[in-house]
Design an enzyme around this catalytic site. Structure first.
Site, PDB file in Angstrom:
ATOM      1  N   HIS A   1     -10.590 -36.063  16.856  1.00 32.70           N
ATOM      2  CA  HIS A   1     -10.427 -37.503  16.609  1.00 32.70           C
ATOM      3  C   HIS A   1     -11.756 -38.130  16.136  1.00 32.70           C
ATOM      4  O   HIS A   1     -11.865 -38.653  15.040  1.00 32.70           O
ATOM      5  CB  HIS A   1     -10.021 -38.225  17.898  1.00 32.70           C
ATOM      6  CG  HIS A   1      -8.746 -37.746  18.533  1.00 32.70           C
ATOM      7  ND1 HIS A   1      -7.510 -37.896  17.959  1.00 32.70           N
ATOM      8  CD2 HIS A   1      -8.525 -37.139  19.731  1.00 32.70           C
ATOM      9  CE1 HIS A   1      -6.582 -37.406  18.769  1.00 32.70           C
ATOM     10  NE2 HIS A   1      -7.167 -36.949  19.844  1.00 32.70           N
TER      11      HIS A   1
HETATM   12  O1  RIB Z   1      -7.238 -41.332  21.103  1.00 31.58           O
HETATM   13  C1  RIB Z   1      -8.412 -40.576  20.912  1.00 31.58           C
HETATM   14  C2  RIB Z   1      -9.619 -41.370  21.270  1.00 31.58           C
HETATM   15  O2  RIB Z   1      -9.585 -41.709  22.654  1.00 31.58           O
HETATM   16  C3  RIB Z   1     -10.932 -40.595  21.077  1.00 31.58           C
HETATM   17  O3  RIB Z   1     -11.948 -41.501  20.761  1.00 31.58           O
HETATM   18  C4  RIB Z   1     -11.177 -39.996  22.436  1.00 31.58           C
HETATM   19  O4  RIB Z   1     -12.560 -39.776  22.691  1.00 31.58           O
HETATM   20  C5  RIB Z   1     -10.685 -41.090  23.333  1.00 31.58           C
HETATM   21  O5  RIB Z   1     -11.737 -42.050  23.460  1.00 31.58           O
END
Ligand code: RIB
Ligand code: CA
Length: 313
Positions: free
Chosen positions: A243
């Site tokens: 992500h």
């Molecule tokens: O949904 C994914 C996000 O949420 C990423 O930034 C992960 O680190 C959590 O913060």
């Protein structure tokens, strides 16, 4: 000439990979890291950032600033079941103790960099948007001087990962996400639609770490171990979604994703839809209202090549 960036992070496992990618990319110059409560509480986030900079032996250390302990209005929801109680997969106890933890203030740091770098500045948010929303509240005109916000968050044409329709960062602080996405600052949203396409498997991480055989490589394996086991147990694959590294990837090379310009708002009070990103793909929202760039396609192979080339340097 490298691009000045500020990274706003809730310092979890994929955040750590994103920070390593950022510091190993000559296209970027990390001027500041601001921490925000999200994956774990903000004090743990700040200590994690100090630990990672020590691990990477970063010579030109950026400003480290601590931000919001909780969302603007909602109670704090953390994700220690995913990122470990310390945010780094339980590895922080094995890393050298951090000394002289004296962070600056996140909102002041965001405003200072907006004043100093103006349109050259990219703000890469990889956690809840509370700090940026507070900076907008404090001095909107100054935040509007920033060049772009690249924000990991949201889910448009795919299910959420926090409840059926919301992505974690925007679920944790939906009021902040609403404020930032409707602020008029140029925003590129990096949602689950693209981050769920960039997956790294445990077997590949182990192969590359063995080949590199460095302290950082071994620590990357340690930090990601439980994060990947969580995905094996809950989603059937021993690996993880990149992500936050993809948000940094887009700051490096915006051409990694294809975006659509749409008006987006965030549901803040829905019984079943808190944190849901609602995009007007019909394009009937008045053009006078701010729109954002939403990434819906990613050049997966090109990003993964960039990621691995830099991570195992
Ligand atoms: O949904 C994914 C996000 O949420 C990423 O930034 C992960 O680190 C959590 O913060
Ligand atoms: Ca994060």
């Amino acid at each position: 000439m490298s691009k000045p960036i500020l990274i706003d992070t809730d310092a979890g496992v994929d955040d750590a990979l994103a920070l390593i990618l950022a510091f190993r990319s000559p296209e970027l110059s990390v001027k500041a890291i601001t921490t925000v409560a999200g994956n774990v509480d903000v004090k743990k986030c700040t200590r994690n950032v100090y630990r990672l900079l020590d691990l990477l032996q970063v010579k030109h250390r950026p400003i480290i600033a601590e931000g919001a302990r909780r969302p603007l209005r909602a109670p704090l929801l953390t994700a220690s079941e995913v990122h470990g109680p310390d945010g780094l997969g339980g590895v922080s106890a094995k890393l050298p103790p951090v000394r002289n933890v004296k962070p600056e203030n996140a909102v002041e740091t965001i405003l200072r960099l907006c004043r100093r770098y103006g349109k050259r500045l990219s703000i890469v948010t990889i956690g809840p948007l509370t700090n940026v929303a507070l900076a907008l509240k404090s001095d909107r005109r100054t935040v509007l001087r920033a060049g772009r916000i690249v924000s990991m968050g949201g889910a448009f044409r795919v299910p959420g990962n926090t409840g059926p329709v919301a992505e974690f960062n925007y679920f944790v602080d939906p009021d902040a996400a609403h404020a930032v996405l409707t602020s008029g600052v140029p925003v590129t949203v990096i949602p689950l639609d693209v981050t769920h396409q960039v997956v790294v498997m445990r077997s590949e991480m182990e192969y590359r770490a063995r080949r590199r055989a460095s302290d950082v490589a071994r620590t990357i394996l340690d930090i990601t171990k439980d994060y990947m086991l969580y995905h094996r147990e809950t989603q059937g694959f021993n690996g993880g979604y990149l992500h936050d590294p993809l948000a940094v990837g887009v700051a490096i090379d915006p051409g990694l994703v294809r975006t659509r310009r749409v008006h987006v708002d965030v549901e803040a009070d829905g019984t079943y839809t808190r944190g849901m990103t609602v995009a007007d793909f019909r394009n009937r929202t008045p053009r006078s209202l701010p729109a954002v760039e939403v990434a819906l396609n990613v050049d997966r192979d090109r990003f993964l090549r960039l990621f691995h080339d830099r991570l195992w340097m």
